[in-house]
Write an enzyme that holds these catalytic residues in place. Structure first.
Site, PDB file in Angstrom:
ATOM      1  N   SER A 117      -2.334  -5.314  -2.079  1.00 13.24           N
ATOM      2  CA  SER A 117      -2.525  -6.724  -1.762  1.00 13.24           C
ATOM      3  C   SER A 117      -2.986  -6.883  -0.312  1.00 13.24           C
ATOM      4  O   SER A 117      -3.976  -7.564  -0.011  1.00 13.24           O
ATOM      5  CB  SER A 117      -1.201  -7.462  -2.004  1.00 13.24           C
TER       6      SER A 117
ATOM      7  N   ASP B 248      -6.074 -11.193  -5.761  1.00 18.00           N
ATOM      8  CA  ASP B 248      -4.807 -11.048  -5.035  1.00 18.00           C
ATOM      9  C   ASP B 248      -4.080 -12.378  -4.957  1.00 18.00           C
ATOM     10  O   ASP B 248      -2.860 -12.439  -5.119  1.00 18.00           O
ATOM     11  CB  ASP B 248      -5.039 -10.498  -3.627  1.00 18.00           C
TER      12      ASP B 248
ATOM     13  N   LYS C 165      -7.386  -7.436   1.146  1.00 17.26           N
ATOM     14  CA  LYS C 165      -7.875  -8.537   1.989  1.00 17.26           C
ATOM     15  C   LYS C 165      -8.504  -7.999   3.279  1.00 17.26           C
ATOM     16  O   LYS C 165      -9.536  -8.491   3.727  1.00 17.26           O
ATOM     17  CB  LYS C 165      -6.715  -9.495   2.303  1.00 17.26           C
TER      18      LYS C 165
ATOM     19  N   HIS D 287      -2.458  -5.959  10.983  1.00 16.13           N
ATOM     20  CA  HIS D 287      -1.648  -6.686   9.998  1.00 16.13           C
ATOM     21  C   HIS D 287      -0.191  -6.380  10.270  1.00 16.13           C
ATOM     22  O   HIS D 287       0.188  -5.226  10.450  1.00 16.13           O
ATOM     23  CB  HIS D 287      -1.995  -6.265   8.565  1.00 16.13           C
TER      24      HIS D 287
ATOM     25  N   ARG E 179       3.496 -12.620  -8.913  1.00 14.59           N
ATOM     26  CA  ARG E 179       4.565 -11.688  -8.508  1.00 14.59           C
ATOM     27  C   ARG E 179       5.732 -12.435  -7.877  1.00 14.59           C
ATOM     28  O   ARG E 179       6.890 -12.091  -8.071  1.00 14.59           O
ATOM     29  CB  ARG E 179       4.003 -10.654  -7.519  1.00 14.59           C
TER      30      ARG E 179
END
Ligand code: URA
Length: 457
Positions: free
Chosen positions: A185, A163, A189, A84, A170
């Site tokens: 968050s 999320d 995932k 990520h 948010r």
């Protein structure tokens, strides 16, 4: 009902620690609609201001995972490794990285998102390839992992739905910038996706979410803590985003550059980061050197390129189709002689976004052809009147705004007194100077990998 939303909000507002039961109840009730948006917004603000302990963040992450389904992507016969990135300008690394790691023997289930703001989304980049389809069913993901070992696709609708809802909230309530909320968050995932190992690329600098090394380290540590609490093998690199990655910013332009990398060429910084992340991913699943293939050699040999072609074709794309080209391409000229030292990443991202490469609201479409091509590498001498970059767009009326965004965004070595304290000047349209970080006189580029946490190589 075991809690009331107001009690939970007040507890965090007053600096208290939320119990596991309170967290589970709040996340589940928000997902079902029993807790209202304004109540969750108040709690998110309290969390932003008061923080959460690692145990609270781990439990929050679990509650978000439990709001949906976990994928079962085992069965490909290969270990699963994913990465990520927190996102940056010109960050197309996923595109060469996924086929490379698959070519080295792991399977990569890269469930990605679309971009919002000045950083581009991986799906937006791939959607510039004619025919390519982002949405796959879980069965299709499993089959593609078994056959090719490489998937880049949209997250499935049932993956961490809490999320999705909370992130949208948010976004409009000034509560994105909370380290525990960002970390949970991202990690909810990845954990719900079921990867065996995860490498985090936490970017720092003007073009990144995290502007200082301290913030980047805090986010990396929060995500590593969540991984440890959930038994996920995980490592993190903190990498420079003070200047753009590579020479292309914008969807189709970045695909073209990624293909160059996959064919054994491409800009050295994109190659370096792709190889480093591949090494970490392979090491976490026990497939790296010395026993396994060296990703640097695999990439340089072009052996990952056929995997890319298969991956694109499997999702309906034509890897040989010409990519969209912008109707207007205009140069931006240097207004002085000097040694070019680099571009400040943030204004380059903003300019590409204004040209049409990004979206302001998640409903907006992106222009696949829009973006920026950087023409000069740090360390190169330039002459006044020489093109420094190209602006690509189908909206000629956006050119003025893009030029204004880039005013003062080029660094020249002569103006750079010391590493990390560069002064920008020198664009023909530029008015005045701006300060930046990262580029230093005579340097090719700021170092890419600034810190490594929990890494294996
Ligand atoms: N990316 C995410 O997925 N979540 C955040 O909260 C921030 C960035």
């Amino acid at each position: 009902m075991t809690s009331s939303a107001v009690e939970v909000i007040k507890a965090k507002r007053d600096g208290g620690r939320l119990s596991g039961e309170q967290i589970d109840w709040m996340v589940a009730s928000y997902t079902s609609g029993a807790v209202a948006d304004e109540q969750m917004a108040a709690l998110a603000m309290a969390i932003l201001l008061r923080g959460m302990e690692p145990e609270e963040t781990a439990r929050w992450t679990q509650a978000m995972i439990d709001s949906g389904d976990r994928l079962d992507l085992s069965g490909s016969g290969r270990p699963l490794a994913d990465k990520h990135s927190t996102g940056g300008v010109g960050d197309k690394i996923t595109l060469p990285l996924v086929p490379l790691v698959a070519a080295c023997g792991a399977a990569v289930p890269q469930l990605s998102g679309r971009g919002l703001g000045h950083t581009g989304g991986t799906l937006d980049k791939l959607e510039s390839i004619p025919g390519w389809r982002a949405s796959l069913s879980e069965k299709e993901i499993r089959e593609q992992l078994a056959e090719i070992g490489a998937v880049i696709c949209a997250t499935t609708p049932t993956l961490a739905p809490a999320d999705r809802k909370l992130y949208a909230l948010r976004d409009v309530t000034g509560t994105v910038e909370s380290v525990p909320l960002i970390a949970s968050s991202i990690m909810s995932k990845k954990l719900a996706e079921g990867t065996d190992a995860l490498v985090l690329d936490v970017k720092v600098g003007s073009g990144a979410f995290m502007k200082t090394p301290e913030q980047a380290r805090e986010l990396a540590t929060a995500m590593l803590d969540i991984a440890a609490a959930h038994g996920l093998r995980c490592a993190a690199l903190i990498t420079d985003m003070s200047v753009p990655l590579g020479r292309a910013v914008g969807n189709a332009l970045e695909v073209t550059e990624s293909v160059e990398v996959l064919r054994g060429g491409g800009p050295p910084d994109v190659v370096e980061l792709t190889v480093r992340l591949a090494r970490e991913m392979l090491a976490l699943v026990g497939l790296g050197p010395p026993g396994g293939p060296d990703p640097a050699e695999v990439l340089a040999s072009g052996a990952a390129y056929p995997v890319w072609r298969e991956m694109i074709t499997a999702q309906g794309g034509d890897p040989d189709a010409p990519l969209p080209v912008a109707g207007t391409v205009e140069p931006l000229l240097a207004d002085r002689d000097g040694v070019f030292a680099g571009w400040d990443a943030y204004p380059v991202g903003v300019a590409a976004w204004l040209l049409g490469a990004g979206r302001a609201r998640k409903e907006d479409a992106v222009d696949p052809a829009a973006g920026i091509r950087l023409l000069v590498d740090p360390g190169e001498p330039v002459a006044a009147g020489q093109p420094l970059l190209e602006l690509h767009t189908d909206r000629p009326d956006a050119l003025e705004g893009a030029r204004a965004a880039l005013a003062g965004a080029a660094w020249f070595a002569e103006d750079t007194p010391a590493p990390g304290t560069g002064t920008a000047a020198g664009i023909a349209t530029g008015a005045g100077a701006a300060s930046g970080t990262g580029a230093a006189a005579g340097e090719k580029r700021p170092p890419l990998v600034l810190a490594a946490l929990g890494t294996q190589t």
